[in-house]
Enzyme design. Structure first.
Site, PDB file in Angstrom:
ATOM      1  N   HIS A   1     -91.061  50.407  15.344  1.00 44.52           N
ATOM      2  CA  HIS A   1     -91.500  49.900  14.039  1.00 44.52           C
ATOM      3  C   HIS A   1     -90.446  50.127  12.958  1.00 44.52           C
ATOM      4  CE1 HIS A   1     -92.275  54.112  13.264  1.00 44.52           C
ATOM      5  NE2 HIS A   1     -92.428  53.807  11.988  1.00 44.52           N
TER       6      HIS A   1
ATOM      7  N   HIS B   1     -88.075  49.565   7.750  1.00 47.83           N
ATOM      8  CA  HIS B   1     -89.379  50.057   8.197  1.00 47.83           C
ATOM      9  C   HIS B   1     -90.353  48.883   8.191  1.00 47.83           C
ATOM     10  CE1 HIS B   1     -93.170  52.231   8.261  1.00 47.83           C
ATOM     11  NE2 HIS B   1     -92.492  53.309   8.632  1.00 47.83           N
TER      12      HIS B   1
END
Length: 162
Positions: free
Chosen positions: A68, A83
């Site tokens: 992620h 992110h």
């Protein structure tokens, strides 16, 4: 010739958008870790698709096991964190696929990660993706004016060593 004499350190780093989408001010990110700049200076993108491209030439210094988030380091020493979404770590990698590994060298536009945007919309707090200069104490960060962004080509930030 001068680069050979004085080293290959970049003085001004142009950071391209890693995602196609719309620019979002960091202060508007619905997570205090990012909006209060605890991680560093930067900007965020509301993605239109699920493809993350390298915003800089550099080295992959961190790829989270859940895929992620990815961290890159440039020749100038700037550390860039991408992110994907908010609270996506809880997805435990579901819907994410990495195309790079820690230690890989990348160029602007190289594919880093793909993700299922609809799944992130369904399971995460937000799809807003912060792009942070994590060592921004050492760098001045200026956000580009563009609002509509194209991955790998639209300028996102200029980062200069202090």
């Amino acid at each position: 010739m001068f680069k050979k004499l004085f080293g290959n350190k970049e003085t001004e780093l142009k950071v391209a958008s890693p995602l196609t989408g719309k620019k979002v001010a960091l202060e508007e990110v619905p997570d205090p870790v990012f909006s209060q700049k605890m991680m560093g200076e930067g900007i965020a993108v509301e993605p239109k698709d699920g493809e993350v491209l390298s915003p800089v030439e550099g080295t992959i210094v961190q790829l989270f096991p859940t895929k992620h988030a990815v961290g890159l380091e440039t020749k100038s020493g700037a550390e860039i964190l991408i992110h994907i979404g908010l609270e996506t770590v809880a997805m435990e990698g579901e819907g994410f696929e990495a195309f790079v590994s820690q230690g890989d060298k990348v160029k602007v536009g190289d594919k880093l990660i793909s993700f299922d945007l609809d799944l992130v919309k369904e399971k995460a707090k937000s799809t807003v993706t912060p792009i942070i200069v994590t060592n921004s104490d050492d760098f001045d960060t200026q956000v580009a004016e563009e609002v509509e962004l194209i991955a790998g080509s639209t300028p996102l930030m200029t980062v200069n060593k202090k």
